[in-house]
Design a protein around this motif. Structure first.
Motif, mmCIF file in Angstrom:
data_model
loop_
_atom_site.group_PDB
_atom_site.id
_atom_site.type_symbol
_atom_site.label_atom_id
_atom_site.label_comp_id
_atom_site.label_asym_id
_atom_site.label_seq_id
_atom_site.Cartn_x
_atom_site.Cartn_y
_atom_site.Cartn_z
ATOM 1 N N VAL A 27 0.782 -1.444 -0.031
ATOM 2 C CA VAL A 27 -0.068 0.040 -0.052
ATOM 3 C C VAL A 27 0.951 1.225 -0.167
ATOM 4 O O VAL A 27 0.616 2.248 -0.775
ATOM 5 N N PHE A 28 1.978 1.177 0.638
ATOM 6 C CA PHE A 28 2.804 2.184 0.881
ATOM 7 C C PHE A 28 3.631 2.749 -0.325
ATOM 8 O O PHE A 28 3.565 3.805 -0.811
ATOM 9 N N VAL A 29 4.047 1.575 -1.062
ATOM 10 C CA VAL A 29 4.570 1.775 -2.465
ATOM 11 C C VAL A 29 3.702 2.277 -3.625
ATOM 12 O O VAL A 29 3.869 2.978 -4.333
ATOM 13 N N TYR A 30 2.395 1.800 -3.345
ATOM 14 C CA TYR A 30 1.386 2.092 -4.497
ATOM 15 C C TYR A 30 0.908 3.301 -4.209
ATOM 16 O O TYR A 30 0.855 4.117 -5.279
ATOM 17 N N ILE A 31 1.035 4.049 -3.129
ATOM 18 C CA ILE A 31 0.617 5.464 -2.840
ATOM 19 C C ILE A 31 1.607 6.325 -3.653
ATOM 20 O O ILE A 31 1.325 7.280 -4.454
#
Length: 447
Positions: free
Chosen positions: A42-46
């Motif tokens: 999720v962090f990388v996706y943001i």
């Protein structure tokens, strides 16, 4: 030829958001979160969504500046050059995507009817649901019937036109979609043990971030935002000159991410509440969730609402993919909207049948080591979309005149608040986005 435009700002937002919000959010994002470390993904996706936002704006700029379809846009903005071939790829790619996308859409149709007829009964086992799904997708006719129904629904909306079809559908269905997924997420959060699923989503373990996570997140961002396939470019050509491109693009990306997160909040807490493995892959929605619905209080109602939401989400994206080919055939080949819709339907239907049969009779038929379905999915999400997006930002940043790009983002200088922001976005488009996309893309190939 007089072209239709979206009627107002809300129409632009729901159409753009509808293109972005789809199976990529409800089906693809949750299983990628489970497969790639939860909150770390999720962090990388943001970060990848922020990286892709200027690319999204670039597509809108090209579409509105040219006031043409994905192929015609490059003929208008770069006449007599080879850039028209990027336009040609931008027409072909969404037809490939919609062909396998509609297969999963057909699965959604089938599982909605299963939910509505209460086939997910109390006491069902996960193994039983996996067997049910396996038998369904490996059969010949049932998946093809679902695929056909889904494509017919898409074609019907497209034939109705930009305002009466695409925009009207979005205005009704997008608010409904958010209401449905919020209801399901709230219900999932009340299950005993759901807190562990929420921690999985929101407490990142950064040690899990590697090249494969970055590549998957970037591919998902392109897939979900419908980048590099001509959909946003085509929708951009229907945006009026009074619309604020920066604002509408930002709102669209925000809505897309929030919906993906809501979808994960609807799924992961339930998965953990029942002590199941979140790393189930693509079968998460069609194998694990039906088992959960069958064994939770009021699960029958949640199942009906979930698969209804899945159909609506799939349709909002499929119509944007479908529209690219229709717009091309209408404006470049002179076909009627109805005739163009029928032709795109025929191509996508035939390719979709091959994708569907790759789970059954054609399961042993491989191209480059992949089934037809997997080949279409991986090539489009991990190659065609990133490469298409890369070439598009190069076109906007290095081929188009800077004045023209800034002019579109500031509406001819009338949006004074966008002047400084547009300069920053242009810098990102020209220098940062191409380098970042290439870096992540090459990292994925090497590792």
């Amino acid at each position: 030829m007089e072209r239709e435009n979206f009627g107002n700002r809300f129409g632009v937002l729901v159409a753009m958001a509808g293109s972005a919000i789809g199976l990529g959010n409800l089906w693809r994002f949750p299983y990628l979160v489970g497969s790639y470390g939860g909150a770390a993904f999720v962090f990388v996706y943001i970060f990848c969504v922020l990286l892709c936002l200027p690319i999204f704006m670039s597509e809108v700029v090209v579409g509105r500046r040219s006031h043409a379809n994905a192929y015609g846009a490059f003929k208008v903005l770069a006449p007599g050059t080879r850039w028209k071939w990027l336009g040609a790829v931008s027409v072909v790619t969404p037809i490939i995507v919609v062909s396998y996308y509609s297969v999963v859409g057909g699965w959604s149709v089938e599982y909605f009817f299963k939910a509505a007829t209460l086939e997910f009964t109390s006491g069902a086992t996960q193994a039983g649901m996996s067997t049910m799904f396996g038998r369904f997708i490996s059969s010949v006719w049932s998946p093809i019937i679902g695929h056909t129904i889904f494509l017919l629904l898409t074609a019907g909306i497209i034939i109705a036109g930009v305002k009466s079809g695409i925009e009207k559908f979005g205005k009704i269905m997008m608010p409904l979609l958010f209401v449905l997924i919020i209801f399901i997420a709230v219900r999932a959060a009340t299950l005993p043990g759901a807190g562990e699923g929420l921690r999985y989503l929101f407490k990142p373990d950064f040690s899990k971030i590697d090249a494969s996570v970055c590549a998957a997140a970037l591919g998902q961002a392109f897939f979900s935002l419908s980048l590099g396939v001509g959909t946003i470019l085509t929708y951009g050509s229907y945006v009026s000159k009074n619309e604020n491109i920066i604002a509408s693009s930002t709102w669209t990306a925000t809505a897309d991410f929030l919906f993906a997160l809501l979808a994960s909040c609807a799924i992961m807490p339930a998965v953990f509440a029942f002590g199941l493995n979140p790393q189930e892959g693509p079968g998460l929605v069609f194998e694990t969730l039906p088992f959960i619905f069958a064994n939770m209080p009021l699960g029958w109602l949640v199942a009906i609402l979930f698969f209804l939401a899945l159909i609506v989400a799939a349709l909002t994206s499929s119509i944007s993919l479908y529209e690219v080919g229709v717009a091309y055939l209408v404006e470049e080949k002179g076909l009627s909207r109805r005739g163009a819709s029928v032709l795109v339907f025929a191509i996508a239907w035939i390719l979709g049948i091959l994708c569907s049969l790759s789970f059954g009779p054609l399961a042993d038929f491989h191209i480059l080591g992949q089934t037809v379905f997997n080949l279409f999915d991986k090539v489009s999400a991990n190659v065609l979309m990133p490469v298409g997006g890369l070439l598009l930002v190069i076109f906007v940043g290095w081929v188009m005149k800077k004045h023209d790009v800034i002019d579109e983002m500031t509406n001819g200088g009338t949006l004074s608040g966008n002047r400084r922001t547009s300069q920053v976005i242009y810098f990102l488009i020209r220098y940062i986005c191409p380098l970042a996309v290439v870096a992540v893309f090459l990292t994925a190939l090497i590792f």
